[in-house]
Design a protein around this motif. Structure first.
Motif, PDB file in Angstrom:
ATOM      1  N   PHE A   1      23.380 -26.578 -10.172  1.00 20.87           N
ATOM      2  CA  PHE A   1      21.939 -26.690 -10.376  1.00 20.87           C
ATOM      3  C   PHE A   1      21.407 -25.446 -11.087  1.00 20.87           C
ATOM      4  O   PHE A   1      20.635 -25.534 -12.039  1.00 20.87           O
ATOM      5  CB  PHE A   1      21.225 -26.887  -9.035  1.00 20.87           C
ATOM      6  CG  PHE A   1      19.728 -26.792  -9.142  1.00 20.87           C
ATOM      7  CD1 PHE A   1      18.990 -27.833  -9.667  1.00 20.87           C
ATOM      8  CD2 PHE A   1      19.063 -25.643  -8.728  1.00 20.87           C
ATOM      9  CE1 PHE A   1      17.612 -27.739  -9.783  1.00 20.87           C
ATOM     10  CE2 PHE A   1      17.698 -25.537  -8.845  1.00 20.87           C
ATOM     11  CZ  PHE A   1      16.959 -26.591  -9.369  1.00 20.87           C
ATOM     12  N   TYR A   2      21.843 -24.290 -10.620  1.00 23.20           N
ATOM     13  CA  TYR A   2      21.391 -23.021 -11.195  1.00 23.20           C
ATOM     14  C   TYR A   2      21.769 -22.926 -12.671  1.00 23.20           C
ATOM     15  O   TYR A   2      20.975 -22.468 -13.490  1.00 23.20           O
ATOM     16  CB  TYR A   2      21.995 -21.864 -10.402  1.00 23.20           C
ATOM     17  CG  TYR A   2      21.416 -20.529 -10.759  1.00 23.20           C
ATOM     18  CD1 TYR A   2      20.154 -20.156 -10.315  1.00 23.20           C
ATOM     19  CD2 TYR A   2      22.128 -19.630 -11.541  1.00 23.20           C
ATOM     20  CE1 TYR A   2      19.615 -18.926 -10.640  1.00 23.20           C
ATOM     21  CE2 TYR A   2      21.593 -18.400 -11.866  1.00 23.20           C
ATOM     22  CZ  TYR A   2      20.345 -18.053 -11.424  1.00 23.20           C
ATOM     23  OH  TYR A   2      19.810 -16.839 -11.759  1.00 23.20           O
ATOM     24  N   GLU A   3      22.963 -23.369 -13.015  1.00 23.79           N
ATOM     25  CA  GLU A   3      23.385 -23.356 -14.415  1.00 23.79           C
ATOM     26  C   GLU A   3      22.483 -24.233 -15.275  1.00 23.79           C
ATOM     27  O   GLU A   3      22.276 -23.950 -16.448  1.00 23.79           O
ATOM     28  CB  GLU A   3      24.843 -23.792 -14.549  1.00 23.79           C
ATOM     29  CG  GLU A   3      25.828 -22.745 -14.101  1.00 23.79           C
ATOM     30  CD  GLU A   3      25.694 -21.430 -14.845  1.00 23.79           C
ATOM     31  OE1 GLU A   3      25.598 -21.427 -16.088  1.00 23.79           O
ATOM     32  OE2 GLU A   3      25.679 -20.385 -14.164  1.00 23.79           O
TER      33      GLU A   3
ATOM     34  N   GLY B   1      28.958 -19.559  -2.508  1.00 26.20           N
ATOM     35  CA  GLY B   1      29.958 -20.568  -2.189  1.00 26.20           C
ATOM     36  C   GLY B   1      29.485 -22.011  -2.147  1.00 26.20           C
ATOM     37  O   GLY B   1      30.183 -22.860  -1.620  1.00 26.20           O
ATOM     38  N   ASN B   2      28.324 -22.299  -2.728  1.00 26.35           N
ATOM     39  CA  ASN B   2      27.833 -23.672  -2.745  1.00 26.35           C
ATOM     40  C   ASN B   2      27.878 -24.185  -4.184  1.00 26.35           C
ATOM     41  O   ASN B   2      27.014 -23.848  -4.997  1.00 26.35           O
ATOM     42  CB  ASN B   2      26.403 -23.738  -2.194  1.00 26.35           C
ATOM     43  CG  ASN B   2      25.886 -25.156  -2.096  1.00 26.35           C
ATOM     44  OD1 ASN B   2      26.136 -25.989  -2.955  1.00 26.35           O
ATOM     45  ND2 ASN B   2      25.139 -25.429  -1.043  1.00 26.35           N
ATOM     46  N   PRO B   3      28.893 -25.004  -4.521  1.00 27.69           N
ATOM     47  CA  PRO B   3      29.033 -25.455  -5.910  1.00 27.69           C
ATOM     48  C   PRO B   3      27.880 -26.339  -6.392  1.00 27.69           C
ATOM     49  O   PRO B   3      27.575 -26.359  -7.581  1.00 27.69           O
ATOM     50  CB  PRO B   3      30.360 -26.208  -5.918  1.00 27.69           C
ATOM     51  CG  PRO B   3      30.656 -26.534  -4.497  1.00 27.69           C
ATOM     52  CD  PRO B   3      29.965 -25.508  -3.660  1.00 27.69           C
ATOM     53  N   VAL B   4      27.229 -27.037  -5.499  1.00 29.97           N
ATOM     54  CA  VAL B   4      26.083 -27.865  -5.902  1.00 29.97           C
ATOM     55  C   VAL B   4      24.940 -26.967  -6.371  1.00 29.97           C
ATOM     56  O   VAL B   4      24.336 -27.203  -7.425  1.00 29.97           O
ATOM     57  CB  VAL B   4      25.632 -28.796  -4.746  1.00 29.97           C
ATOM     58  CG1 VAL B   4      24.354 -29.524  -5.106  1.00 29.97           C
ATOM     59  CG2 VAL B   4      26.739 -29.785  -4.402  1.00 29.97           C
TER      60      VAL B   4
ATOM     61  N   VAL C   1      16.793 -20.993  -4.652  1.00 28.79           N
ATOM     62  CA  VAL C   1      18.243 -20.855  -4.790  1.00 28.79           C
ATOM     63  C   VAL C   1      18.682 -19.409  -4.581  1.00 28.79           C
ATOM     64  O   VAL C   1      19.586 -19.124  -3.789  1.00 28.79           O
ATOM     65  CB  VAL C   1      18.712 -21.370  -6.175  1.00 28.79           C
ATOM     66  CG1 VAL C   1      20.178 -21.028  -6.417  1.00 28.79           C
ATOM     67  CG2 VAL C   1      18.476 -22.867  -6.296  1.00 28.79           C
ATOM     68  N   GLU C   2      18.056 -18.495  -5.278  1.00 26.51           N
ATOM     69  CA  GLU C   2      18.545 -17.118  -5.289  1.00 26.51           C
ATOM     70  C   GLU C   2      18.334 -16.385  -3.964  1.00 26.51           C
ATOM     71  O   GLU C   2      19.179 -15.575  -3.566  1.00 26.51           O
ATOM     72  CB  GLU C   2      17.928 -16.340  -6.435  1.00 26.51           C
ATOM     73  CG  GLU C   2      18.419 -16.840  -7.793  1.00 26.51           C
ATOM     74  CD  GLU C   2      17.934 -15.988  -8.944  1.00 26.51           C
ATOM     75  OE1 GLU C   2      17.969 -14.745  -8.830  1.00 26.51           O
ATOM     76  OE2 GLU C   2      17.516 -16.575  -9.962  1.00 26.51           O
ATOM     77  N   GLU C   3      17.236 -16.637  -3.301  1.00 22.16           N
ATOM     78  CA  GLU C   3      17.042 -15.972  -2.011  1.00 22.16           C
ATOM     79  C   GLU C   3      18.070 -16.467  -0.988  1.00 22.16           C
ATOM     80  O   GLU C   3      18.663 -15.670  -0.259  1.00 22.16           O
ATOM     81  CB  GLU C   3      15.616 -16.188  -1.499  1.00 22.16           C
ATOM     82  CG  GLU C   3      14.591 -15.384  -2.291  1.00 22.16           C
ATOM     83  CD  GLU C   3      13.172 -15.634  -1.815  1.00 22.16           C
ATOM     84  OE1 GLU C   3      12.943 -15.693  -0.592  1.00 22.16           O
ATOM     85  OE2 GLU C   3      12.285 -15.780  -2.691  1.00 22.16           O
ATOM     86  N   TRP C   4      18.303 -17.771  -0.952  1.00 25.10           N
ATOM     87  CA  TRP C   4      19.303 -18.312  -0.028  1.00 25.10           C
ATOM     88  C   TRP C   4      20.687 -17.758  -0.371  1.00 25.10           C
ATOM     89  O   TRP C   4      21.434 -17.336   0.515  1.00 25.10           O
ATOM     90  CB  TRP C   4      19.314 -19.844  -0.081  1.00 25.10           C
ATOM     91  CG  TRP C   4      20.245 -20.443   0.916  1.00 25.10           C
ATOM     92  CD1 TRP C   4      19.965 -20.748   2.216  1.00 25.10           C
ATOM     93  CD2 TRP C   4      21.624 -20.795   0.714  1.00 25.10           C
ATOM     94  NE1 TRP C   4      21.097 -21.263   2.828  1.00 25.10           N
ATOM     95  CE2 TRP C   4      22.120 -21.302   1.929  1.00 25.10           C
ATOM     96  CE3 TRP C   4      22.477 -20.724  -0.387  1.00 25.10           C
ATOM     97  CZ2 TRP C   4      23.429 -21.742   2.081  1.00 25.10           C
ATOM     98  CZ3 TRP C   4      23.783 -21.162  -0.239  1.00 25.10           C
ATOM     99  CH2 TRP C   4      24.249 -21.661   0.995  1.00 25.10           C
ATOM    100  N   CYS C   5      21.005 -17.757  -1.654  1.00 25.18           N
ATOM    101  CA  CYS C   5      22.320 -17.269  -2.074  1.00 25.18           C
ATOM    102  C   CYS C   5      22.492 -15.784  -1.779  1.00 25.18           C
ATOM    103  O   CYS C   5      23.589 -15.349  -1.397  1.00 25.18           O
ATOM    104  CB  CYS C   5      22.537 -17.557  -3.560  1.00 25.18           C
ATOM    105  SG  CYS C   5      22.795 -19.314  -3.915  1.00 25.18           S
TER     106      CYS C   5
ATOM    107  N   HIS D   1      22.781 -12.522 -11.803  1.00 30.87           N
ATOM    108  CA  HIS D   1      22.270 -13.518 -10.861  1.00 30.87           C
ATOM    109  C   HIS D   1      23.287 -14.625 -10.599  1.00 30.87           C
ATOM    110  O   HIS D   1      23.448 -15.076  -9.463  1.00 30.87           O
ATOM    111  CB  HIS D   1      20.945 -14.094 -11.358  1.00 30.87           C
ATOM    112  CG  HIS D   1      19.829 -13.101 -11.299  1.00 30.87           C
ATOM    113  ND1 HIS D   1      19.136 -12.842 -10.140  1.00 30.87           N
ATOM    114  CD2 HIS D   1      19.311 -12.283 -12.245  1.00 30.87           C
ATOM    115  CE1 HIS D   1      18.227 -11.914 -10.384  1.00 30.87           C
ATOM    116  NE2 HIS D   1      18.318 -11.552 -11.650  1.00 30.87           N
ATOM    117  N   ARG D   2      23.986 -15.053 -11.642  1.00 31.92           N
ATOM    118  CA  ARG D   2      25.010 -16.089 -11.499  1.00 31.92           C
ATOM    119  C   ARG D   2      26.111 -15.639 -10.535  1.00 31.92           C
ATOM    120  O   ARG D   2      26.610 -16.431  -9.739  1.00 31.92           O
ATOM    121  CB  ARG D   2      25.625 -16.406 -12.862  1.00 31.92           C
ATOM    122  CG  ARG D   2      26.757 -17.430 -12.801  1.00 31.92           C
ATOM    123  CD  ARG D   2      27.478 -17.591 -14.137  1.00 31.92           C
ATOM    124  NE  ARG D   2      26.582 -18.130 -15.141  1.00 31.92           N
ATOM    125  CZ  ARG D   2      26.390 -17.568 -16.338  1.00 31.92           C
ATOM    126  NH1 ARG D   2      27.004 -16.457 -16.677  1.00 31.92           N
ATOM    127  NH2 ARG D   2      25.577 -18.131 -17.197  1.00 31.92           N
TER     128      ARG D   2
END
Length: 166
Positions: free
Chosen positions: A84-86, A77-80, A25-29, A69-70
């Motif tokens: 998931f991250y939350e 910009g991807n709410p899904v 998640v974090e690398e893509w974000c 990080h959040r």
């Protein structure tokens, strides 16, 4: 006896699974968020400064870490993915407090690693930002694996576990 909360230990498998999920998640974000450049970097700088102020308090430090990080995840910009991250929040808090409590100097390292992430974003360099996130998460994983799993319950309850000298 029979009072209080039981906090089950976090297993090695759970550590690995959470850190893999964070990495994906974090690398893509970070790649996506790098497009915001200095505008996002200013906010991240502010969050790093707040984190620096609470370095003496592991729980507050990790809460600021999560906000850092959040902010990157939400900026992508991807709410899904953000939802998931939350969902990883509770596990991340327990693991994060453990990592900064058990490994001396981890707080300083985290701040430097966050600064490297911010720099990649500030420069608008997606691969630099993602590489900085990858390095940060790899170092966090090392810190998480330092002690034995038996110390997890003590850390979660706020007691510092005894660690043998290495």
């Amino acid at each position: 006896p029979k009072k209080g909360a039981y906090v089950p230990p976090i297993t090695e498998a759970e550590i690995g699974a959470v850190m893999q999920a964070r990495s994906l998640v974090e690398e893509w974000c970070a790649r996506q968020a790098a497009g915001f450049g200095d505008m996002l970097a200013v906010e991240l700088d502010r969050l790093v400064a707040l984190q620096m102020e609470v370095q003496h308090d592991p729980v507050a430090f990790i809460e600021r870490d999560r906000e850092f990080h959040r902010t990157i995840v939400r900026a992508a910009g991807n709410p899904v993915l953000a939802d998931f991250y939350e969902g990883l929040r509770d596990r991340q808090l327990r693991m994060g407090v453990h990592a900064v409590t058990i490994s001396g100097g981890r707080g300083d390292s985290v701040l430097a690693e966050h600064a490297a992430i911010v720099e990649g974003i500030r420069r608008g360099q997606p691969e630099q930002a993602a590489a900085a996130v990858a390095q940060h998460l790899a170092r966090t994983l090392v810190a998480l694996r330092l002690p034995t799993a038996a110390s997890w319950g003590a850390v979660a309850t706020g007691r510092r576990p005894a660690v043998a000298a290495q």
